[in-house]
Design a protein around this motif. Structure first.
Motif, PDB file in Angstrom:
ATOM      1  N   ALA A 215       0.836  -1.194   0.000  1.00 58.32           N
ATOM      2  CA  ALA A 215       0.000   0.000   0.000  1.00 58.32           C
ATOM      3  C   ALA A 215       0.869   1.242   0.000  1.00 58.32           C
ATOM      4  CB  ALA A 215      -0.899  -0.010   1.219  1.00 58.32           C
ATOM      5  N   ASN A 216       0.733   2.056  -1.072  1.00 56.37           N
ATOM      6  CA  ASN A 216       1.525   3.273  -1.147  1.00 56.37           C
ATOM      7  C   ASN A 216       0.817   4.442  -0.505  1.00 56.37           C
ATOM      8  OD1 ASN A 216       3.922   2.577  -2.262  1.00 56.37           O
ATOM      9  ND2 ASN A 216       3.131   2.614  -4.348  1.00 56.37           N
ATOM     10  N   ASN A 217      -0.507   4.397  -0.505  1.00 55.79           N
ATOM     11  CA  ASN A 217      -1.221   5.465   0.188  1.00 55.79           C
ATOM     12  C   ASN A 217      -2.183   4.851   1.196  1.00 55.79           C
ATOM     13  OD1 ASN A 217      -2.180   4.472  -2.118  1.00 55.79           O
ATOM     14  ND2 ASN A 217      -2.648   6.407  -3.093  1.00 55.79           N
ATOM     15  N   PHE A 218      -2.830   5.740   1.881  1.00 51.82           N
ATOM     16  CA  PHE A 218      -3.481   5.275   3.078  1.00 51.82           C
ATOM     17  C   PHE A 218      -4.990   5.256   2.925  1.00 51.82           C
ATOM     18  CE2 PHE A 218      -4.179   5.301   7.712  1.00 51.82           C
ATOM     19  CZ  PHE A 218      -3.401   4.206   7.975  1.00 51.82           C
ATOM     20  N   ASP A 219      -5.464   4.461   1.987  1.00 50.00           N
ATOM     21  CA  ASP A 219      -6.921   4.287   1.931  1.00 50.00           C
ATOM     22  C   ASP A 219      -7.257   2.820   2.116  1.00 50.00           C
ATOM     23  OD1 ASP A 219      -7.006   3.040  -0.807  1.00 50.00           O
ATOM     24  OD2 ASP A 219      -6.060   4.967  -1.272  1.00 50.00           O
TER      25      ASP A 219
END
Lengths: 313, 677, 219
Positions: free
Chosen positions: A249-253
């Motif tokens: 996961a590169n971003n936090f969703d």
């Protein structure tokens, strides 16, 4: 800020919770290869839980080093778990240390564990410490070189950045493969698996890691065993997230985190199963052959570097 | 400022003379010597910090005593940094020596010891401040001679005398090359003054610069103890009294690095890339061989001395990288590499002195330096054990201690070398050097697990170790100062970066301090690279996290397990009572490494078995193992042999017969007359 | 006396002086050698007198007188005394044989004639011939010291060398300043004294005056 704290705590809990399961899976897989039923997946949890409730017996020859060691060992792994990306590259505390710091955090734990092995004064502990010191000192260069050859492509030793760089697509070139192979050998050695060490035995001729724990009991033993399984998970995640962080996961969703979690767990368990296969199909090496194995890993790392710079792939 | 400098020198001289003056009263003599040196250290330390923080240069000119020799001392950033290192160590060692000096009471040489101790410090200060070839060489030689006398302090023992002899010979071989190097510079520029010299030397031809470089490398390398010029170091350092060893290993060998940096960066200016590569290679070799030989040692102080060789190698790695960067015109990276080297220099000074002081304390308490005769000291000497442990952890590159920060920087310098320099050889060599550094780190950890674990843990292995008592307060304070510094410099590296800012600015052309994010306290070091992404490490956060983690782990343990009891019992030993003879020894601890690296050690062992009539009943078994000192046997022995052979041949010319001598004279006269005709 | 006559007498004297070293080299008897060295000194005194007569300088008369007192009377007497004390009559301890010595000595004389600058020996200066002879004396004296083992013979060699120096001084500058001469006399006086005593001591220590034995002192 809250989300950052959430990530930190979440990742910690995740690592601490998952680690015994990984050990359980490996044990179960081994058992099934040996056509045994074997203990259940959750046996490691039960063992750790049981030890935590036991009174401990400490050798009268030991000093305070012996008692603080489990806590220092566990704390070092605790901090390392904050620096190594698992299911996400978003690392609030990633600034605090890079892969070199991680390796030396492992070394911190090992340093105290070896001292604890010597502390009780028994020859078993001393022998295990001595072997651990010798093996770990030859593991480190191979590990460094393997990671360096990747880090040099990225231009950073910070693990979050390395994982992020390779997360979009599977890198598949000679240099990367060679470095991966080197790292795989190092992983087996670092986690004390066959053919380097046998985690299931207390025979004095073969053991390394177990020998240092021989005098431990109760809570301290629980911490050491739990710590060992956490270290195993961390080293595996180092392997998968440095070389094949695809899906991380590169971003936090929610969605990417879910994908990250699933891919991470499946990759780590895949590595665990491969290790179990290796464990069942090989015998433990003679102790003085281990440096040869690691020298091989070192050469692979070197070849990876050379192919990166000379051949350009 | 000049007054502070004069008072430093004055205090040291006073201390030395008072110590001699009171030599009949050992307590007075001891106190006077170390009180003066401690105050001198405070003065010079204050001066050094002031100079480093304000970036000014202090020039002190002594009145002309002899014609043609204007004695000038110049304290710039670099000198200031070294003065700071000297001051910190001198302070701690002086405090320690109040107590340690008592070890030598009743042997009638306290006065001389205090005198030479003070003069030794003075000469080191002179070496780093000299701004003139003559003063530099004078101070250098004086430093060598005083330290030689200190090594010979216990000259009753033949081993000490031999050590002194080897030291004297090696140090003079080094001095020979230094004199040659400086004379070439003088001949080419016609000036003895460093500043004017620097202007002229920069314009020399590359060939001449190369020659100067080689001479300087050999000259300073001998003093620094790089392999293969290290043979004197493991002999001389253990032979000296421990507080002197602490200074010799801590700072005297660093003055050689000062000289090398001064000449390479300040005088020669730019040179060739291969200088850096050569220094890098020497660094790798010294680091690896130093620690390997240290691992094989069973003598605590010799072990520490070999480990100094290793650390000099690590400093060389930083220096070599700095030179390569400088040649490639990347001042920022050069500054980082230089900072790595200089940082490690300070760190090594601190923890090596600490360890030598610990070894001194152990020696004072047990009267032995043999690790195999020690054991169990942690119970009788808890403070010494704690300080020794902190020193061991620092030298073993463990976070959050100071050794980790500087080695981390060294790793990053090497990686940056590979990342930023286009030369393929360097690209591959640098990470290999990095992994050699990692190997060194692992071996150092093994070495100090052995040193600490065998000496301080488990059961005492001899009567002496059993009877050990904790050393006196002054020694504990002395060690405590440095142990505190190990932690302080580990978690607040920005303090050192601040002090080193001006040094790297003047030598490499860029300052590192500006690269720190988060101000002076949060010290994230961001190393810029071509990809634009940073590399960061924050040892303060690491330290805080580690310290915070322990109560968290305690809480978790308590939360899961509840309250449990802890009882004491014997160590499990297959049903037998544990006796010291069953314990693992230092020899057996390092045996796996001896076997793994047998191509380097060439080990040999013999087992002598004695039986009582029948081979089944053994009376005694003697096990002896030794390693081949390769450099002594295969490098120095042939040289030695050749020198003796040539001397023998020359000796036959020197027959002792008057007639032969006169024949030489006659032949010379005739030859000269014929030649002059 | 005419200048020509002085020159002829001088040549004869110098020729005689050149013969004396060969007598010393060819001989083994110590007393004889001392006599020869005294003879040499007598010849030198004669040269000095001749020179003094030629230049009419009082200083050179004094030098001649001193030469006679020290070199003809005192030193030979001293050497006789030593010989009597050590009871050695003959020097039988050569490194090389007499014949070889004589041949080598001859070669040294030839050498000294060849190396003397032409301008000096060809009569531009009044007594030019004295220079190669003086150099020969120097060489032969040194040669004597080298080839003889006996301490006494070495003293004789030294004296011969000194005589050579004296001859150079007299021959080229019509006599050195008196102060210099006095200094040299003092030197040779003390030198002979010391060496005499030394010889005596060597004899006492080694029961021989063979200087080759001094090799035993080497460490």
């Amino acid at each position: 800020m809250t989300s950052k704290i959430a990530i930190v705590i979440g990742q910690l809990l995740f690592v601490m919770a998952l680690a015994p399961l990984l050990s359980g899976v490996i044990k179960k897989t081994k058992a099934s290869f040996q056509t045994r039923q074997g203990p259940g997946f959750l046996q490691v949890y039960r063992d750790i839980y049981k030890w935590f409730h036991k009174d401990s017996v400490i050798s009268e020859h030991t000093s305070w080093i012996f008692i603080v060691t489990p806590y220092i060992y566990f704390s070092a792994l605790f901090v390392a778990a904050l620096l190594i990306p698992t299911f996400t590259t978003v690392q609030p505390l990633g600034f605090a240390g890079d892969v070199i710091a991680v390796i030396y955090l492992f070394a911190l734990g090992r340093f105290f564990m070896s001292l604890a092995g010597l502390d009780a004064g028994s020859a078993f502990g001393g022998m295990a410490s001595s072997r651990e010191a010798a093996v770990s000192s030859v593991i480190e260069p191979a590990m460094m070189l393997a990671i360096f050859s990747v880090a040099l492509v990225v231009g950073s030793t910070n693990l979050g950045i390395i994982s992020e760089t390779f997360s979009s697509e599977i890198v598949f070139n000679l240099s990367h493969i060679l470095a991966f192979m080197a790292m795989a050998v190092v992983t087996v050695a670092e986690t004390g698996r066959i053919p380097v060490d046998n985690p299931d035995t207390h025979l004095e001729l073969t053991m390394v890691h177990e020998g240092m724990l021989l005098e431990y009991s109760g809570k301290e033993l629980a911490l050491m065993m739990w710590g060992a399984s956490i270290k195993q998970l961390l080293v595996y995640s180092l392997l998968v997230n440095v070389f094949f962080p695809i899906g991380i996961a590169n971003n936090f969703d929610f969605i990417s985190i879910l994908i990250g979690l699933l891919s991470f767990i499946s990759k780590v368990f895949f590595v665990g199963i491969i290790v179990a296969v290796i464990e069942t199909s090989f015998v433990k090496m003679r102790f003085f052959k281990i440096p040869d194995l690691l020298a091989g890993a070192f050469m692979l790392g070197l070849l990876s570097l050379v192919s990166n710079y000379v051949l350009g792939r | 400022m000049t007054m502070i400098w004069y008072s430093t020198i004055g205090l040291l001289l006073t201390g030395g003379l008072l110590s001699l003056f009171f030599r009949k009263n050992e307590v007075y003599s001891n106190t006077a010597a170390y009180l003066c040196s401690a105050f001198a250290a405070l003065c010079s330390g204050f001066l050094a910090i002031k100079i480093l923080l304000t970036n000014q240069t202090l020039i002190v000119m002594l009145p002309k005593v002899l014609p043609y020799t204007q004695v000038t001392m110049k304290i710039d950033n670099l000198a200031g940094y070294f003065i700071l290192v000297i001051s910190v160590l001198t302070l701690a060692v002086s405090v320690y020596s109040f107590g340690y000096g008592q070890e030598y009471f009743g042997k009638g040489k306290i006065g001389q010891l205090g005198f030479m101790f003070n003069i030794f410090i003075l000469t080191m200060l002179l070496v780093v401040t000299a701004n003139n070839i003559l003063l530099f060489l004078f101070a250098w030689e004086l430093m060598s001679l005083v330290s030689f006398l200190l090594v010979l302090y216990e000259h009753e023992y033949i081993k000490v005398r031999n050590a002194g002899l080897v030291y004297l010979i090696m140090t003079h071989i080094g001095s020979l090359f230094l004199v040659l190097g400086f004379l070439i510079m003088y001949q080419q520029t016609g000036s003895f003054e460093f500043d004017q010299l620097a202007v002229g030397v920069r314009q020399l031809s590359p060939e001449l610069k190369n020659i100067i470089f080689i001479f300087m490398l050999i000259g300073f390398g001998t003093k620094a103890g790089i392999v293969p010029l290290h043979v004197w170091l493991p002999r001389a350092h253990p032979a000296a009294p421990s507080h002197v060893s602490a200074l010799m290993s801590g700072i005297m060998i660093k003055t050689a690095l000062y000289g090398l940096i001064r000449v390479l960066f300040h005088m020669l200016g730019s040179g060739s890339v291969w200088w850096g590569v050569l220094i890098l290679i020497l660094g790798v070799i010294s680091a690896l061989l130093g620690v390997l030989y240290a691992l094989m040692e069973q003598d605590l102080k010799r072990l520490l001395a070999f480990s100094s060789v290793e650390n000099i190698g690590i400093i060389f790695l930083g220096l070599g990288a700095a030179i390569i960067f400088k040649e490639h015109g990347t001042p920022m990276l050069s500054a980082i590499a230089l900072t790595a080297g200089l940082y490690h220099l300070f760190n090594h000074a601190v923890f090596k002195s600490l360890l030598f002081m610990g070894a001194g304390a152990v020696h004072m308490a047990t009267h032995t330096r043999k690790i195999n005769k020690l054991g169990g000291l942690i119970k009788t000497m808890p403070w010494t054990a704690l300080f020794f442990l902190i020193g061991s952890a620092s030298i073993s590159v463990l976070p959050p201690f100071n050794g980790f920060v500087s080695e981390w920087l060294t790793f990053q310098s090497l990686l940056a070398l590979s990342f930023n320099i286009s030369d393929t050889t360097i690209k591959i060599m640098a990470p290999v050097a990095g992994s050699a550094l990692a190997l060194t780190g692992g071996l150092v950890a093994a070495c100090f697990i052995k040193a600490f674990g065998i000496s301080f843990l488990a059961l005492p292995r001899s009567k002496n170790a059993e009877k050990a008592r904790e050393v006196n307060l002054s020694m504990r304070i002395g060690m405590g100062i440095l142990a505190g510094l190990c932690i302080l410099m580990g978690i607040f590296p920005s303090l050192i970066f601040r002090l080193l800012d001006g040094v790297s600015l003047s030598l490499a052309g860029a300052g590192v301090y500006g690269q720190l994010n988060g101000g002076a306290w949060l010290s994230v070091l961001n190393i810029p690279n071509a990809s634009g992404k940073g590399i960061s490490m924050d040892s303060l956060s690491l330290g805080i996290l580690l310290v915070l983690a322990i109560p968290v782990v305690l809480l978790i343990t308590r939360f899961i397990g509840g309250r449990t009891k802890r009882s004491k019992d014997e160590t499990w030993n297959c049903g037998k009572t544990l006796i010291p003879a069953m314990e693992y020894t230092a020899t057996s601890f390092s045996n796996p490494i001896r076997i793994i690296f047998r191509y380097i050690f060439w080990p040999s062992q013999d087992i002598i078995k004695e039986d009582k009539g029948s081979p089944y009943f053994t009376k005694s078994i003697k096990y002896r193992s030794r390693i081949t000192p390769v450099f002594e046997e295969y490098l120095y022995r042939p040289i030695n042999w050749a020198v003796i052979y040539i001397s023998d041949k020359m000796g036959s010319v020197q027959s002792g017969s008057i007639h032969i001598y006169l024949t030489y004279i006659l032949a010379t006269i005739i030859a000269l007359l014929l030649f002059a005709r | 006396m005419s200048l020509e006559l002085i020159k002829q007498i001088m040549d004869i004297l110098i020729g005689l002086i050149l013969v004396t070293p060969f007598l010393v080299i060819g001989s083994r008897r110590l007393v004889f050698c001392v006599k020869i060295i005294a003879l040499q000194a007598v010849l030198l005194t004669a040269v000095s007198m001749l020179m003094a007569f030629y230049t009419q300088e009082a200083e050179i008369y004094m030098v001649a007188g001193l030469t006679f007192i020290i070199k003809v009377l005192f030193i030979p007497y001293l050497l006789y005394w030593v010989i009597k004390k050590i009871k050695v009559k003959k020097d039988t301890m050569d490194f090389i044989g007499t014949k070889t010595s004589l041949i080598l000595a001859g070669m040294l004389v030839i050498l000294s004639f060849t190396i003397t600058p032409q301008a000096l020996s060809k009569g531009d200066i009044m007594f030019g011939n004295s220079i190669p002879v003086a150099i020969s004396l120097l060489f032969l004296g040194l040669f004597e010291i080298i080839t003889r083992k006996q301490a006494l013979m070495q003293v004789i060699g030294i004296l011969m060398m000194e005589n050579g120096l004296y001859l150079v001084g007299v021959g080229t500058t019509y006599g050195m300043p008196l102060v210099v001469e006095l200094g040299i006399f003092l030197d040779i006086f003390v030198g002979a004294l010391i060496m005499g005593v030394l010889t005596f001591q060597i004899n006492r220590t080694f029961d021989s005056i063979d200087t080759n034995q001094l090799k035993n002192l080497k460490g």
